[in-house]
Design a protein around this motif. Structure first.
Motif, PDB file in Angstrom:
ATOM      1  N   ARG A 227       0.009  -1.792   4.855  1.00 49.16           N
ATOM      2  CA  ARG A 227      -1.260  -2.095   5.511  1.00 49.16           C
ATOM      3  C   ARG A 227      -1.983  -0.821   5.905  1.00 49.16           C
ATOM      4  NH1 ARG A 227      -2.364  -6.473  10.408  1.00 49.16           N
ATOM      5  NH2 ARG A 227      -4.614  -6.598  10.050  1.00 49.16           N
ATOM      6  N   SER A 231      -5.751   0.666   4.417  1.00 50.32           N
ATOM      7  CA  SER A 231      -6.893   0.978   5.289  1.00 50.32           C
ATOM      8  C   SER A 231      -7.569   2.296   4.912  1.00 50.32           C
ATOM      9  CB  SER A 231      -6.440   1.048   6.749  1.00 50.32           C
ATOM     10  OG  SER A 231      -5.585   2.174   6.956  1.00 50.32           O
ATOM     11  N   TRP A 266      -4.943  -9.145   3.334  1.00 48.52           N
ATOM     12  CA  TRP A 266      -5.468  -7.807   3.592  1.00 48.52           C
ATOM     13  C   TRP A 266      -6.291  -7.316   2.401  1.00 48.52           C
ATOM     14  CZ3 TRP A 266       0.125  -5.854   4.885  1.00 48.52           C
ATOM     15  CH2 TRP A 266       0.543  -6.423   6.103  1.00 48.52           C
TER      16      TRP A 266
END
Length: 312
Positions: A227, A231, A266
């Motif tokens: 994750r 980003s 995500w």
């Protein structure tokens, strides 16, 4: 009867344990009373300092005693500073004794905040600190327990002291992760080293973390690192699409793994907010998560509401 060993009942064992605990409590209170009664800003009592070390060896989480020893250390170093002939030698010996005490405490509790903090504090006041020795010890400790995040934090502080290159530390992190993918501390430490300034560096991290999640999809450590990688602004759309396809394949093998579906959320949410297909996919993924992870149903329903507003 004669000749037979008497076995204590559970109630007797409980009472015996309570008596032993009471004795320890009385000894602790007496010790603390003596130490605090001699605590002042002018000098320290050697007997109280010795007693504080004994108490810390049993329970290294008594912050008051670590603070007491810091005060004593400053007094000792100040006094030795006036001794031009033997002052440095005395200070070194005193600090080395403090380091040995922290080692004893860390043996009884390797995750003692107070012990790690005091050790670093002593090294910073040591006339001749051996930072390389500390770094080598840190590497040794991590080879014994690579999940001790205190040791990882301590290592991060040492890196700044001895000038270890970023490349070497990333290589060490890679080595520890390859030995054990289920190592959140190592993944987190790696995130403090990496800047991922271009697509190539992002690609390397994606390869590493993808190998980890495919090896053990149930383990959470690598998913959190994934994750973090996702980003990064240097992550290309083609890389996201390829990863999404790989996750689809992994889900066929592990249909009940919520982390795969979460990672797809995500990705779909980051690919583009204007692509209706990906928005609809996100709706589907959150509905899947509600079934796979009912304990967090409320959270997923809130996320679902946000996603559904993009369809309108």
């Amino acid at each position: 009867m004669h000749g037979r060993i008497k076995v204590r009942t559970s109630e007797e064992q409980k009472l015996q344990k309570q008596k032993e605990q009471q004795k320890k409590l009385v000894a602790y209170r007496m010790g603390m009373k003596q130490i605090l009664s001699t605590r002042n800003k002018e000098n320290y009592d050697p007997a109280s300092l010795l007693l504080s070390g004994q108490l810390l060896s049993v329970n290294p989480d008594i912050y008051t005693l670590w603070n007491y020893r810091k005060e004593a250390t400053l007094m000792e170093l100040k006094e030795n500073h006036s001794d031009a002939e033997n002052g440095d030698e005395k200070s070194i010996e005193f600090c080395e004794n403090e380091l040995r005490l922290t080692e004893q405490c860390l043996l009884s509790n390797p995750k003692s905040y107070g012990s790690w903090h005091h050790r670093y504090w002593i090294l910073n006041h040591h006339p001749k600190p051996n930072w390389q020795r500390e770094f080598d010890l840190c590497t040794k400790y991590l080879s014994m327990d690579d999940r001790n995040f205190h040791c990882w934090d301590f290592r991060r502080l040492l890196v700044n002291k001895i000038g270890i290159t970023l490349t070497d530390e990333i290589a060490f992190s890679t080595e520890r992760i390859n030995i054990n993918f289920s190592n959140y501390s190592s993944w987190h430490y790696r995130s403090t080293l990496q800047f991922l300034t271009d697509a190539e560096s992002v690609a390397k991290e994606l390869t590493l973390v993808q190998n980890a999640v495919f090896t053990d999809p149930i383990d959470t450590s690598a998913w959190f690192y994934l994750r973090w990688v996702l980003s990064n602004p240097n992550l290309r759309k083609t890389q996201k699409d390829e990863l999404l396809e790989a996750l689809e394949q992994l889900q066929e093998l592990e249909p009940d793994c919520k982390w795969i579906v979460m990672a797809k959320c995500w990705l779909s949410g980051n690919i583009t907010v204007l692509d209706k297909e990906h928005v609809e996919n996100n709706v589907h993924y959150y509905k899947e998560l509600i079934k796979l992870d009912p304990l967090r149903r409320g959270h997923y329903e809130d996320c679902l509401k946000i996603v559904e507003t993009k369809i309108d």
